[in-house]
Motif scaffolding. Structure first.
Motif, PDB file in Angstrom:
ATOM      1  N   ASN A  50       0.843  -1.203   0.000  1.00 28.94           N
ATOM      2  CA  ASN A  50       0.000   0.000   0.000  1.00 28.94           C
ATOM      3  C   ASN A  50       0.878   1.252   0.000  1.00 28.94           C
ATOM      4  N   PRO A 110      -1.451   2.092  -5.211  1.00 27.99           N
ATOM      5  CA  PRO A 110      -2.840   2.511  -4.954  1.00 27.99           C
ATOM      6  C   PRO A 110      -3.493   3.214  -6.150  1.00 27.99           C
ATOM      7  N   ARG A 163      -8.940  -2.018  -2.883  1.00 29.39           N
ATOM      8  CA  ARG A 163      -7.673  -1.806  -2.175  1.00 29.39           C
ATOM      9  C   ARG A 163      -7.585  -2.599  -0.879  1.00 29.39           C
ATOM     10  N   ASP A 164      -8.670  -2.734  -0.150  1.00 33.89           N
ATOM     11  CA  ASP A 164      -8.627  -3.502   1.097  1.00 33.89           C
ATOM     12  C   ASP A 164      -8.236  -4.951   0.848  1.00 33.89           C
ATOM     13  N   LEU A 189      -4.210  -4.687  -1.206  1.00 34.80           N
ATOM     14  CA  LEU A 189      -3.045  -3.948  -0.708  1.00 34.80           C
ATOM     15  C   LEU A 189      -2.738  -4.359   0.726  1.00 34.80           C
ATOM     16  N   GLU A 247      -0.006  -3.701   4.303  1.00 39.74           N
ATOM     17  CA  GLU A 247       0.786  -2.689   4.988  1.00 39.74           C
ATOM     18  C   GLU A 247       2.132  -3.210   5.494  1.00 39.74           C
TER      19      GLU A 247
END
Length: 377
Positions: free
Chosen positions: A305, A310, A318-319, A322, A324
């Protein structure tokens, strides 16, 4: 119809795909002036001299000159000033030498001779070329913003007359213009194709340090240790010596690997359509053509992300796609490997969504942008 001379001193990979994709889809007449994609430092020094000589040898006068970031535009224009003094010029920033990440060990990648330290001269070639151009185009919003965030400290590095006012000048004439992708060359999915019995993961990026293959293989080792079955295809371009992690991974994953090495187009097309997942762990990505190619061929992406990623995905995906952290990558990869029916629904919707990057959609934007540039100068 405009006559556009597109100057590409490092003509390979994404630079070549971009130039030829637009040339083939544009309503304008685009003439390519190119040199092979090797010896990148010498291309940034000497490429302008060679290409200026070739430019002067032609009899046709272009309406616009568009150069890639690998050209020293100031030298090119100086050597061709008799013919180019009144011609609009633009630079397309595929990448830049100011924010391109350096290897941690200083013994690999593009800065070996500087032991991992950035050579400011090449970044200054970029800056001077941008100042000499009438317009500057960046391939992503992330690329544009990260460059201008780094530029003030770069200019402050110099002892005096460091031209900090150049920042505002460059920002005023810079904009984002995304890359187009030739998705048509990937068509031809085998209609008799059957879903894989074991999920297939695809690596189709360059085999270089900036793509962070160590984190990629660490995630694969983690799901393998948890006994989640998968197969792996390792393709993508290789320049020089491949990172040692690939040798280690090929030995460790053994029979799970179904392909190793750069793939020709028929093989690459087959692997794209066959793959279930594609993963990026990159430290650097100013756009992401290879990832878009995989997504278009209905491969589920897991991407960090950050960087340009993005921008490639509509917000509603995206959830799912992507992550973190490396721990979250392993968790999402584990979920994807065990929920293939769910990810196939996302694959189809994402493939439709990224078709907006097809040259058939992007080329008219380029054509109108270049027409407006010529009319408004």
């Amino acid at each position: 119809m405009l006559r556009i001379d597109l100057i590409s001193p490092y003509h390979g990979g994404s630079h070549k795909a971009w130039a030829e994709g637009w040339q083939q889809s544009s309503r304008h007449n685009i003439k390519l002036h190119t040199l092979p994609d090797r010896f990148w430092k010498w291309r940034m020094h000497g490429g302008a001299i060679t290409l200026a000589r070739r430019f002067l040898a032609q009899n046709v006068q272009p309406d616009l000159i568009l150069a890639t970031d690998m050209l020293d535009l100031t030298t090119f224009l100086a050597l061709t000033r008799r013919k180019t003094a009144g011609i609009p010029t633009a630079v397309y920033m595929h990448e830049n030498q100011l924010t391109y990440p350096l290897p941690q060990d200083g013994r690999s990648g593009p800065m070996r001779r500087q032991l991992g330290e950035r050579d400011h001269h090449y970044a200054f070639i970029n800056v001077a070329s941008m100042l000499a151009a009438d317009r500057v185009f960046f391939n992503s919003k992330y690329h544009l913003e990260s460059f201008f965030a780094a530029l003030p400290n770069f200019l402050k590095h110099f002892p005096e007359h460091n031209e900090l006012n150049a920042l505002a000048t460059l920002q005023q004439k810079s904009k984002m213009l995304p890359v187009g992708v030739q998705f048509g060359r990937l068509e031809g999915k085998n209609l008799a194709y059957q879903p894989n019995k074991v999920p297939l993961i695809l690596w189709n990026q360059r085999w270089e340090y900036d793509k962070n293959p160590e984190a990629f293989f660490a995630a694969l080792y983690a799901v393998a240790a948890a006994e989640h079955p998968f197969e792996l295809a390792l393709c993508g371009q290789q320049y020089g010596k491949r990172p040692s992690i690939f040798k280690e991974a090929i030995e460790k994953l053994g029979d799970q690997i179904i392909h190793v090495g750069h793939a020709d187009l028929p093989t690459y097309r087959r692997l794209l359509w066959q793959a279930d997942l594609t993963i990026s762990t990159a430290h650097h990505e100013f756009f992401g053509i290879s990832l878009l190619e995989a997504i278009y061929c209905q491969t589920f992406p897991l991407l960090p992300n950050r960087l340009s990623y993005p921008e490639l995905l509509p917000s509603e995906f995206r959830d799912a796609c992507l992550y973190e952290s490396e721990d979250e990558l392993v968790a999402k990869l584990t979920w994807a490997l065990t929920h293939l029916n769910e990810i196939r629904k996302v694959q189809e919707m994402l493939a439709t969504a990224v078709s907006r990057f097809d040259w058939q959609q992007i080329s008219p934007i380029y054509d109108d942008t270049m027409r407006n540039l010529c009319q408004n100068l």
